[in-house]
Design a protein around this motif. Structure first.
Motif, PDB file in Angstrom:
ATOM      1  N   HIS A  28       0.827  -1.203   0.000  1.00  0.00           N
ATOM      2  CA  HIS A  28       0.000   0.000   0.000  1.00  0.00           C
ATOM      3  C   HIS A  28       0.863   1.256   0.000  1.00  0.00           C
ATOM      4  CE1 HIS A  28       0.713  -0.610   4.344  1.00  0.00           C
ATOM      5  NE2 HIS A  28       0.494   0.689   4.486  1.00  0.00           N
ATOM      6  N   ILE A  29       0.204   2.370  -0.272  1.00  0.00           N
ATOM      7  CA  ILE A  29       0.854   3.682  -0.309  1.00  0.00           C
ATOM      8  C   ILE A  29       0.028   4.640   0.546  1.00  0.00           C
ATOM      9  CG2 ILE A  29       1.429   5.678  -1.749  1.00  0.00           C
ATOM     10  CD1 ILE A  29       1.848   3.714  -4.072  1.00  0.00           C
ATOM     11  N   HIS A  30       0.698   5.429   1.353  1.00  0.00           N
ATOM     12  CA  HIS A  30       0.057   6.526   2.084  1.00  0.00           C
ATOM     13  C   HIS A  30       0.621   7.838   1.534  1.00  0.00           C
ATOM     14  CE1 HIS A  30      -1.763   3.993   5.093  1.00  0.00           C
ATOM     15  NE2 HIS A  30      -0.600   3.530   5.513  1.00  0.00           N
ATOM     16  N   MET A  31      -0.255   8.809   1.377  1.00  0.00           N
ATOM     17  CA  MET A  31       0.167  10.146   0.957  1.00  0.00           C
ATOM     18  C   MET A  31      -0.666  11.190   1.701  1.00  0.00           C
ATOM     19  SD  MET A  31       0.584   9.954  -3.195  1.00  0.00           S
ATOM     20  CE  MET A  31      -0.992   9.205  -3.557  1.00  0.00           C
ATOM     21  N   VAL A  32      -0.036  12.302   1.984  1.00  0.00           N
ATOM     22  CA  VAL A  32      -0.768  13.484   2.433  1.00  0.00           C
ATOM     23  C   VAL A  32      -0.612  14.499   1.307  1.00  0.00           C
ATOM     24  CG1 VAL A  32      -0.930  15.363   4.114  1.00  0.00           C
ATOM     25  CG2 VAL A  32      -0.391  13.045   4.887  1.00  0.00           C
ATOM     26  N   LEU A  33      -1.749  14.910   0.751  1.00  0.00           N
ATOM     27  CA  LEU A  33      -1.756  15.852  -0.358  1.00  0.00           C
ATOM     28  C   LEU A  33      -2.491  17.120   0.041  1.00  0.00           C
ATOM     29  CD1 LEU A  33      -2.765  13.439  -3.283  1.00  0.00           C
ATOM     30  CD2 LEU A  33      -0.462  14.192  -2.652  1.00  0.00           C
ATOM     31  N   TYR A  34      -1.952  18.251  -0.407  1.00  0.00           N
ATOM     32  CA  TYR A  34      -2.627  19.528  -0.215  1.00  0.00           C
ATOM     33  C   TYR A  34      -3.024  20.042  -1.590  1.00  0.00           C
ATOM     34  CZ  TYR A  34      -3.400  24.483   0.527  1.00  0.00           C
ATOM     35  OH  TYR A  34      -3.956  25.737   0.535  1.00  0.00           O
ATOM     36  N   ILE A  35      -4.302  20.300  -1.768  1.00  0.00           N
ATOM     37  CA  ILE A  35      -4.786  20.883  -3.015  1.00  0.00           C
ATOM     38  C   ILE A  35      -5.072  22.353  -2.744  1.00  0.00           C
ATOM     39  CG2 ILE A  35      -6.595  20.866  -4.772  1.00  0.00           C
ATOM     40  CD1 ILE A  35      -6.900  17.869  -4.258  1.00  0.00           C
ATOM     41  N   ASP A  36      -4.355  23.218  -3.462  1.00  0.00           N
ATOM     42  CA  ASP A  36      -4.493  24.666  -3.302  1.00  0.00           C
ATOM     43  C   ASP A  36      -5.626  25.149  -4.204  1.00  0.00           C
ATOM     44  OD1 ASP A  36      -4.298  27.417  -3.199  1.00  0.00           O
ATOM     45  OD2 ASP A  36      -2.101  27.431  -3.356  1.00  0.00           O
ATOM     46  N   GLU A  37      -6.745  25.471  -3.580  1.00  0.00           N
ATOM     47  CA  GLU A  37      -7.938  25.892  -4.312  1.00  0.00           C
ATOM     48  C   GLU A  37      -7.680  27.122  -5.181  1.00  0.00           C
ATOM     49  OE1 GLU A  37     -12.643  25.869  -3.252  1.00  0.00           O
ATOM     50  OE2 GLU A  37     -11.229  26.289  -1.665  1.00  0.00           O
ATOM     51  N   ASN A  38      -6.742  27.967  -4.774  1.00  0.00           N
ATOM     52  CA  ASN A  38      -6.429  29.185  -5.535  1.00  0.00           C
ATOM     53  C   ASN A  38      -5.642  28.908  -6.804  1.00  0.00           C
ATOM     54  OD1 ASN A  38      -7.687  30.892  -3.615  1.00  0.00           O
ATOM     55  ND2 ASN A  38      -5.880  30.702  -2.322  1.00  0.00           N
ATOM     56  N   LYS A  39      -5.064  27.706  -6.917  1.00  0.00           N
ATOM     57  CA  LYS A  39      -4.265  27.372  -8.100  1.00  0.00           C
ATOM     58  C   LYS A  39      -4.992  26.430  -9.060  1.00  0.00           C
ATOM     59  CE  LYS A  39       0.258  27.963  -5.958  1.00  0.00           C
ATOM     60  NZ  LYS A  39       1.529  27.302  -5.620  1.00  0.00           N
ATOM     61  N   LEU A  40      -6.226  26.039  -8.740  1.00  0.00           N
ATOM     62  CA  LEU A  40      -6.971  25.129  -9.605  1.00  0.00           C
ATOM     63  C   LEU A  40      -7.183  25.767 -10.973  1.00  0.00           C
ATOM     64  CD1 LEU A  40      -9.672  23.797  -7.120  1.00  0.00           C
ATOM     65  CD2 LEU A  40      -7.659  22.595  -7.974  1.00  0.00           C
ATOM     66  N   PRO A  41      -7.086  24.971 -12.045  1.00  0.00           N
ATOM     67  CA  PRO A  41      -7.254  25.533 -13.387  1.00  0.00           C
ATOM     68  C   PRO A  41      -8.656  26.109 -13.614  1.00  0.00           C
ATOM     69  CG  PRO A  41      -6.607  23.209 -13.490  1.00  0.00           C
ATOM     70  CD  PRO A  41      -6.740  23.566 -12.054  1.00  0.00           C
ATOM     71  N   TYR A  42      -9.665  25.507 -13.016  1.00  0.00           N
ATOM     72  CA  TYR A  42     -11.029  26.015 -13.090  1.00  0.00           C
ATOM     73  C   TYR A  42     -11.850  25.292 -12.024  1.00  0.00           C
ATOM     74  CZ  TYR A  42     -11.687  21.697 -15.739  1.00  0.00           C
ATOM     75  OH  TYR A  42     -11.699  20.394 -16.129  1.00  0.00           O
ATOM     76  N   SER A  43     -13.019  25.849 -11.748  1.00  0.00           N
ATOM     77  CA  SER A  43     -13.903  25.226 -10.766  1.00  0.00           C
ATOM     78  C   SER A  43     -14.734  24.165 -11.458  1.00  0.00           C
ATOM     79  CB  SER A  43     -14.825  26.271 -10.138  1.00  0.00           C
ATOM     80  OG  SER A  43     -15.830  25.637  -9.391  1.00  0.00           O
ATOM     81  N   LYS A  44     -14.815  22.998 -10.876  1.00  0.00           N
ATOM     82  CA  LYS A  44     -15.621  21.937 -11.476  1.00  0.00           C
ATOM     83  C   LYS A  44     -17.114  22.199 -11.283  1.00  0.00           C
ATOM     84  CE  LYS A  44     -12.319  18.419 -11.861  1.00  0.00           C
ATOM     85  NZ  LYS A  44     -12.280  17.540 -12.960  1.00  0.00           N
ATOM     86  N   ARG A  45     -17.480  23.106 -10.412  1.00  0.00           N
ATOM     87  CA  ARG A  45     -18.884  23.405 -10.145  1.00  0.00           C
ATOM     88  C   ARG A  45     -19.408  24.566 -10.992  1.00  0.00           C
ATOM     89  NH1 ARG A  45     -20.885  19.201  -7.382  1.00  0.00           N
ATOM     90  NH2 ARG A  45     -19.615  18.707  -5.593  1.00  0.00           N
ATOM     91  N   LYS A  46     -18.543  25.499 -11.379  1.00  0.00           N
ATOM     92  CA  LYS A  46     -18.992  26.710 -12.063  1.00  0.00           C
ATOM     93  C   LYS A  46     -18.417  26.760 -13.476  1.00  0.00           C
ATOM     94  CE  LYS A  46     -18.871  28.935  -7.617  1.00  0.00           C
ATOM     95  NZ  LYS A  46     -18.023  29.676  -6.724  1.00  0.00           N
TER      96      LYS A  46
END
Length: 176
Positions: A74-92
């Motif tokens: 198995h693999i464990h990872m801690v990932l941080y997704i920076d909402e300000n750097k997202l290419p676009y919003s998947k909702r809007k």
């Protein structure tokens, strides 16, 4: 066909934030390596996994790898997704024409976290199969949304001590 229930929580878009991820090999087979004397000796698949983990930030500039460990099955990872750097919003998304509607409906079905993990798992599988190696993942993955610094510290300690504590792991003898 029955539609599978999503294991993701409904109240999160899995866009920005800290996530503790666990990916497991099919039948918990020890594809990645073995642990001897408190050190992990990686097989080819383990080396491919480590290399792919180290490329996550390059492939996904909105994602930062905080911590990770590749274990035998198995693999464990801690990932941080920076909402300000997202290419676009998947909702809007702006729907302009019929072709865009088809593309946008597909992207609405998947979160940014799922997108990263799906790419990660498929890339490793493809690389290993191209080299003639047998390799399979368990379907899906486990995620935990990290809500505070205490949780992050506890998870980082768990990851950092995972190799040392392998012999006491409940899956130690499974999948060998």
């Amino acid at each position: 066909m029955q539609k599978r229930k999503s294991p993701r929580v409904k109240w999160s878009e899995y866009a920005g934030g800290l996530y503790f991820i666990t990916l497991v090999t099919k039948d918990r087979c020890h594809y990645f390596g073995k642990i001897c004397d408190g050190n992990i000796l990686y097989y080819l698949s383990g080396k491919v996994a480590k290399s792919t983990i180290n490329q996550i930030e390059t492939i996904f500039p909105y994602c930062k790898l905080i911590n990770s460990v590749v274990m035998p099955n198995h693999i464990h990872m801690v990932l941080y997704i920076d909402e300000n750097k997202l290419p676009y919003s998947k909702r809007k998304l702006n729907i302009v024409n019929d072709e865009t509607i088809i593309i946008n409906k597909a992207t609405l079905c998947i979160s940014w976290l799922s997108h990263i993990i799906g790419h990660f798992k498929s890339y490793i599988t493809r690389c290993l199969h191209e080299q003639g190696k047998e390799f399979y993942w368990q379907q899906r993955y486990h995620d935990h949304i990290i809500r505070n610094t205490e949780e992050l510290e506890m998870i980082n300690n768990y990851i950092n001590n995972n190799i040392t504590n392998w012999i006491t792991d409940c899956f130690y003898n499974q999948g060998v």
